[in-house]
Design a protein around this motif. Structure first.
Motif, mmCIF file in Angstrom:
data_model
loop_
_atom_site.group_PDB
_atom_site.id
_atom_site.type_symbol
_atom_site.label_atom_id
_atom_site.label_comp_id
_atom_site.label_asym_id
_atom_site.label_seq_id
_atom_site.Cartn_x
_atom_site.Cartn_y
_atom_site.Cartn_z
ATOM 1 N N VAL A 33 -5.127 12.993 74.079
ATOM 2 C CA VAL A 33 -3.984 13.693 73.495
ATOM 3 C C VAL A 33 -3.061 14.223 74.586
ATOM 4 C CG1 VAL A 33 -3.300 15.661 72.066
ATOM 5 C CG2 VAL A 33 -5.237 14.216 71.390
ATOM 6 N N LYS A 34 -3.632 14.721 75.664
ATOM 7 C CA LYS A 34 -2.823 15.263 76.763
ATOM 8 C C LYS A 34 -1.892 14.202 77.360
ATOM 9 C CE LYS A 34 -3.838 18.714 80.186
ATOM 10 N NZ LYS A 34 -4.727 19.184 81.189
ATOM 11 N N GLU A 35 -2.359 12.965 77.407
ATOM 12 C CA GLU A 35 -1.523 11.874 77.919
ATOM 13 C C GLU A 35 -0.355 11.575 76.994
ATOM 14 O OE1 GLU A 35 -4.231 8.603 78.368
ATOM 15 O OE2 GLU A 35 -5.240 9.529 80.081
ATOM 16 N N ARG A 36 -0.529 11.802 75.717
ATOM 17 C CA ARG A 36 0.505 11.479 74.727
ATOM 18 C C ARG A 36 1.377 12.668 74.360
ATOM 19 N NH1 ARG A 36 -3.438 8.422 75.141
ATOM 20 N NH2 ARG A 36 -3.474 6.251 74.489
ATOM 21 N N LYS A 37 0.782 13.831 74.363
ATOM 22 C CA LYS A 37 1.471 15.074 73.999
ATOM 23 C C LYS A 37 1.062 16.126 75.030
ATOM 24 C CE LYS A 37 3.387 14.511 69.860
ATOM 25 N NZ LYS A 37 4.798 14.780 69.689
ATOM 26 N N PRO A 38 1.735 16.193 76.151
ATOM 27 C CA PRO A 38 1.309 17.079 77.245
ATOM 28 C C PRO A 38 1.182 18.550 76.840
ATOM 29 C CG PRO A 38 3.029 15.591 77.987
ATOM 30 C CD PRO A 38 2.937 15.428 76.503
ATOM 31 N N ALA A 49 6.844 22.964 70.702
ATOM 32 C CA ALA A 49 6.129 24.047 70.030
ATOM 33 C C ALA A 49 4.998 23.552 69.143
ATOM 34 C CB ALA A 49 7.117 24.859 69.181
ATOM 35 N N ASP A 50 4.770 22.248 69.082
ATOM 36 C CA ASP A 50 3.863 21.689 68.077
ATOM 37 C C ASP A 50 2.423 21.586 68.562
ATOM 38 O OD1 ASP A 50 2.802 20.606 65.826
ATOM 39 O OD2 ASP A 50 4.138 18.871 65.758
ATOM 40 N N PHE A 51 1.714 22.704 68.499
ATOM 41 C CA PHE A 51 0.293 22.681 68.837
ATOM 42 C C PHE A 51 -0.531 22.074 67.711
ATOM 43 C CE2 PHE A 51 1.353 27.018 67.437
ATOM 44 C CZ PHE A 51 0.563 27.130 66.303
ATOM 45 N N SER A 52 -0.047 22.168 66.474
ATOM 46 C CA SER A 52 -0.810 21.652 65.327
ATOM 47 C C SER A 52 -1.051 20.153 65.423
ATOM 48 C CB SER A 52 -0.098 21.982 64.013
ATOM 49 O OG SER A 52 -0.130 23.355 63.778
ATOM 50 N N ILE A 53 -0.037 19.399 65.822
ATOM 51 C CA ILE A 53 -0.219 17.949 65.941
ATOM 52 C C ILE A 53 -1.244 17.632 67.027
ATOM 53 C CG2 ILE A 53 1.698 17.549 67.562
ATOM 54 C CD1 ILE A 53 0.553 15.175 64.746
ATOM 55 N N ARG A 54 -1.255 18.412 68.073
ATOM 56 C CA ARG A 54 -2.230 18.191 69.146
ATOM 57 C C ARG A 54 -3.652 18.393 68.639
ATOM 58 N NH1 ARG A 54 2.538 19.743 71.408
ATOM 59 N NH2 ARG A 54 3.055 18.866 73.460
ATOM 60 N N TRP A 55 -3.869 19.481 67.879
ATOM 61 C CA TRP A 55 -5.215 19.706 67.334
ATOM 62 C C TRP A 55 -5.592 18.620 66.335
ATOM 63 C CZ3 TRP A 55 -8.659 21.835 69.873
ATOM 64 C CH2 TRP A 55 -8.418 22.960 70.658
ATOM 65 N N ASN A 56 -4.651 18.189 65.542
ATOM 66 C CA ASN A 56 -4.907 17.108 64.594
ATOM 67 C C ASN A 56 -5.342 15.847 65.337
ATOM 68 O OD1 ASN A 56 -5.006 15.459 62.382
ATOM 69 N ND2 ASN A 56 -2.838 15.575 61.906
ATOM 70 N N LEU A 57 -4.645 15.529 66.408
ATOM 71 C CA LEU A 57 -4.987 14.339 67.190
ATOM 72 C C LEU A 57 -6.335 14.478 67.905
ATOM 73 C CD1 LEU A 57 -1.446 13.619 68.689
ATOM 74 C CD2 LEU A 57 -2.657 12.227 66.984
ATOM 75 N N ILE A 58 -6.607 15.646 68.465
ATOM 76 C CA ILE A 58 -7.893 15.868 69.151
ATOM 77 C C ILE A 58 -9.043 15.741 68.161
ATOM 78 C CG2 ILE A 58 -9.350 17.624 70.260
ATOM 79 C CD1 ILE A 58 -6.716 18.622 71.635
ATOM 80 N N LYS A 59 -8.931 16.424 67.041
ATOM 81 C CA LYS A 59 -9.993 16.366 66.033
ATOM 82 C C LYS A 59 -10.186 14.932 65.535
ATOM 83 C CE LYS A 59 -9.567 20.988 63.992
ATOM 84 N NZ LYS A 59 -9.169 21.679 62.738
#
Length: 176
Positions: free
Chosen positions: A43-48, A72-82
């Motif tokens: 996720v970090k590579e796609r959404k730093p 500001a979109d932390f929610s998408i990052r958590w969605n992708l990680i999960k």
């Protein structure tokens, strides 16, 4: 259903708690720590974002992130990680009827706790909470003994002494 509202501030720093759906006697996060690390990197590579601090417990994790300016979109990052982590785990967990209806896996709690950090004191308090968490939950006697924590990086950087949080060290201000 409760109406959850989150605030989104570009470039902000957040404290998160994310938990597995079935927490009782579940050690999935530490048993599959390499898969979890892979999900974070993916996720970090796609959404730093920057991970300022983290602790991985058997059934939940706490971390502090700073988002990039303009994002500001932390929610998408958590969605992708999960999602990335869940797809790497063989199916077989208990799935509730509501999750089954939505064709969801049952590994993670749907939501997560997010707290906008406001100032250095707030940051420091949450940083100490993160690093104290394994002791708080009785996993170890000393903070340094928990391997899945950014505490070790902070010791290397000279932020914490190696004996931080030990009996006789009165610098701890962890929220309990």
């Amino acid at each position: 259903m409760t109406d959850y509202r989150r605030i989104y501030i570009p470039g902000s720093t957040w404290f998160f708690t994310v938990s597995l759906a079935e927490r009782r006697d579940n050690h999935l996060l530490v048993e599959k720590i390499d898969l979890l690390r892979t999900a974070f990197r993916y996720v970090k590579e796609r959404k730093p974002y920057r991970i300022d601090a983290i602790v991985i417990m058997p059934d939940h994790l706490h971390c502090i992130w700073t988002l990039p300016p303009g994002d500001a979109d932390f929610s998408i990052r958590w969605n992708l990680i999960k999602g990335h982590f869940s797809r790497a785990i063989p199916e077989g967990e208990r799935i509730s009827p509501s999750r089954n209806k939505r064709r969801e896996r049952g590994l993670w709690q749907r939501r997560f706790w997010a707290h906008l950090l406001c100032g250095q004191d707030d940051f420091n308090n949450h940083l100490e909470y993160i690093h104290w968490n394994p002791v708080k939950h009785g996993r170890v006697q000393r903070v340094v003994d928990w391997p899945h924590s950014s505490f070790h990086r902070f010791v290397e950087q000279g932020v914490y002494p190696i004996n931080w949080g030990h009996p006789g060290d009165f610098s701890i201000h962890a929220n309990e």
